[in-house]
Design a protein around this motif. Structure first.
Motif, short mmCIF file in Angstrom:
data_model
loop_
_atom_site.label_atom_id
_atom_site.label_comp_id
_atom_site.label_asym_id
_atom_site.label_seq_id
_atom_site.Cartn_x
_atom_site.Cartn_y
_atom_site.Cartn_z
N ALA A 1 -7.85 -0.59 -12.64
CA ALA A 1 -6.85 -0.52 -13.70
C ALA A 1 -5.50 -1.04 -13.20
CB ALA A 1 -6.71 0.91 -14.21
N ALA A 2 -5.15 -0.69 -11.97
CA ALA A 2 -3.88 -1.15 -11.40
C ALA A 2 -3.83 -2.67 -11.32
CB ALA A 2 -3.66 -0.52 -10.03
N VAL A 3 -4.91 -3.27 -10.84
CA VAL A 3 -4.98 -4.74 -10.73
C VAL A 3 -4.89 -5.37 -12.11
CG1 VAL A 3 -6.48 -6.67 -10.09
CG2 VAL A 3 -6.23 -4.71 -8.55
N ARG A 4 -5.61 -4.82 -13.08
CA ARG A 4 -5.60 -5.34 -14.45
C ARG A 4 -4.20 -5.25 -15.04
NH1 ARG A 4 -5.50 -2.60 -18.82
NH2 ARG A 4 -6.40 -0.70 -17.93
N GLU A 5 -3.56 -4.10 -14.87
CA GLU A 5 -2.23 -3.91 -15.45
C GLU A 5 -1.20 -4.85 -14.82
OE1 GLU A 5 -1.04 -2.24 -18.01
OE2 GLU A 5 -2.93 -1.33 -18.58
N VAL A 6 -1.28 -5.04 -13.50
CA VAL A 6 -0.35 -5.97 -12.85
C VAL A 6 -0.52 -7.36 -13.43
CG1 VAL A 6 0.16 -7.16 -10.67
CG2 VAL A 6 -0.05 -4.67 -10.70
N LEU A 7 -1.76 -7.81 -13.58
CA LEU A 7 -2.01 -9.15 -14.12
C LEU A 7 -1.53 -9.24 -15.57
CD1 LEU A 7 -3.13 -11.98 -13.67
CD2 LEU A 7 -5.37 -11.11 -14.36
N GLU A 8 -1.85 -8.24 -16.39
CA GLU A 8 -1.45 -8.27 -17.80
C GLU A 8 0.07 -8.26 -17.96
OE1 GLU A 8 -3.29 -4.96 -19.80
OE2 GLU A 8 -5.30 -5.83 -19.66
N GLU A 9 0.76 -7.46 -17.14
CA GLU A 9 2.20 -7.29 -17.32
C GLU A 9 3.05 -8.32 -16.59
OE1 GLU A 9 3.39 -3.24 -16.66
OE2 GLU A 9 2.17 -2.52 -18.32
N GLY B 1 -0.47 -14.81 -6.21
CA GLY B 1 -0.40 -16.01 -7.04
C GLY B 1 -0.29 -15.66 -8.50
N GLY B 2 0.15 -16.62 -9.28
CA GLY B 2 0.28 -16.42 -10.71
C GLY B 2 1.68 -16.73 -11.18
N SER B 3 1.89 -16.59 -12.47
CA SER B 3 3.22 -16.80 -13.03
C SER B 3 3.37 -15.97 -14.30
CB SER B 3 3.47 -18.28 -13.33
OG SER B 3 2.54 -18.74 -14.28
N PHE B 4 4.57 -15.56 -14.56
CA PHE B 4 4.87 -14.68 -15.68
C PHE B 4 5.01 -15.45 -16.99
CE2 PHE B 4 8.15 -12.58 -18.34
CZ PHE B 4 7.42 -11.45 -18.68
N VAL B 5 4.44 -14.87 -18.04
CA VAL B 5 4.63 -15.35 -19.40
C VAL B 5 5.03 -14.13 -20.23
CG1 VAL B 5 3.53 -16.38 -21.43
CG2 VAL B 5 2.91 -17.18 -19.14
N HIS C 1 0.71 -12.01 -12.42
CA HIS C 1 0.42 -12.20 -11.00
C HIS C 1 -0.86 -11.47 -10.59
CE1 HIS C 1 4.06 -14.34 -9.72
NE2 HIS C 1 4.61 -13.69 -10.72
N HIS C 2 -1.62 -12.14 -9.75
CA HIS C 2 -2.77 -11.52 -9.10
C HIS C 2 -2.23 -10.75 -7.91
CE1 HIS C 2 -5.69 -13.79 -11.46
NE2 HIS C 2 -4.81 -14.78 -11.38
N CYS C 3 -2.97 -9.74 -7.47
CA CYS C 3 -2.53 -8.95 -6.33
C CYS C 3 -3.73 -8.37 -5.61
CB CYS C 3 -1.58 -7.84 -6.76
SG CYS C 3 -2.35 -6.53 -7.74
N THR C 4 -3.47 -7.90 -4.40
CA THR C 4 -4.49 -7.25 -3.60
C THR C 4 -3.96 -5.87 -3.20
OG1 THR C 4 -5.17 -9.39 -2.72
CG2 THR C 4 -5.92 -7.45 -1.53
N PRO C 5 -4.37 -4.82 -3.92
CA PRO C 5 -3.87 -3.48 -3.58
C PRO C 5 -4.24 -3.09 -2.16
CG PRO C 5 -4.99 -3.45 -5.69
CD PRO C 5 -5.26 -4.78 -5.06
N GLY C 6 -3.29 -2.50 -1.47
CA GLY C 6 -3.49 -2.06 -0.10
C GLY C 6 -3.38 -0.55 0.00
N THR C 7 -2.35 -0.11 0.68
CA THR C 7 -2.14 1.30 0.95
C THR C 7 -1.80 2.07 -0.32
OG1 THR C 7 -1.27 0.69 3.11
CG2 THR C 7 -0.78 2.92 2.35
N PRO C 8 -2.47 3.20 -0.56
CA PRO C 8 -2.05 4.06 -1.68
C PRO C 8 -0.64 4.58 -1.45
CG PRO C 8 -4.23 4.71 -0.87
CD PRO C 8 -3.65 3.74 0.13
N LEU C 9 0.11 4.69 -2.52
CA LEU C 9 1.47 5.23 -2.49
C LEU C 9 1.46 6.58 -3.22
CD1 LEU C 9 3.38 1.93 -3.33
CD2 LEU C 9 3.13 3.02 -1.07
N PRO C 10 2.54 7.34 -3.15
CA PRO C 10 2.54 8.65 -3.81
C PRO C 10 2.21 8.55 -5.30
CG PRO C 10 4.43 8.47 -2.36
CD PRO C 10 3.78 7.10 -2.41
N THR C 11 1.44 9.52 -5.75
CA THR C 11 1.08 9.65 -7.16
C THR C 11 2.22 10.36 -7.88
OG1 THR C 11 -1.28 9.74 -6.67
CG2 THR C 11 -0.58 10.72 -8.75
#
Length: 143
Positions: free
Chosen positions: A53-61, A95-99, A64-74
């Motif tokens: 979901a995090a990867v999808r949301e980053v791309l949708e918003e 990679g990617g670009s914002f629209v 940009h594509h991303c590679t999640p690494g270390t978990p951060l505080p919830t």
């Protein structure tokens, strides 16, 4: 009858190295519906795991594509009287670009200090501060 569980959401503190100088930059999104600046995040779809979901949301918003690494505080807070839980990861942009779209009309790549100042909700500084702390243990991110 038991109370429903929290609304589950996920997102990333999206980052990159600045094209000018190589310092750490963090991406924030502006949501016109709320007129706020935050990290890219959103609710999990039925059957979706939080990391996907995090990867999808980053791309949708952000576009940009991303590679999640270390978990951060919830983060845990209430929205309209209902509990919400947002899981975060640090994630380099790959990679990617914002629209601009209906949900997010602008993004900003900012230094950690500028991102910290621009975030609308003080609680959103918690995952950012965790990223900054982790970056400092590896190398000076130039904050």
């Amino acid at each position: 009858m038991s109370a429903p569980g929290p609304v589950l959401a996920a997102g990333c503190v999206l980052w990159r190295r600045s094209p000018e100088g190589g310092g750490l930059e963090v991406c924030l999104v502006h949501r016109p519906r709320y007129d706020d600046w935050s990290h890219p995040k959103g609710k999990l779809k039925r059957g979706e795991n939080a990391r996907d979901a995090a990867v999808r949301e980053v791309l949708e918003e952000t576009g940009h594509h991303c590679t999640p690494g270390t978990p951060l505080p919830t983060l845990r807070y209430e929205v309209n009287g209902h509990p919400k839980e947002v899981l975060y990861w640090e994630a380099p942009a790959t990679g990617g670009s914002f629209v601009p779209n209906d949900e997010v009309d602008r993004i900003a790549w900012l230094s950690p200090a500028a991102a910290r100042a621009r975030l609308t909700r003080p609680a959103d500084r918690v995952p950012l501060d965790a990223l900054i702390s982790a970056a400092r243990t590896v190398s000076d991110p130039g904050t």
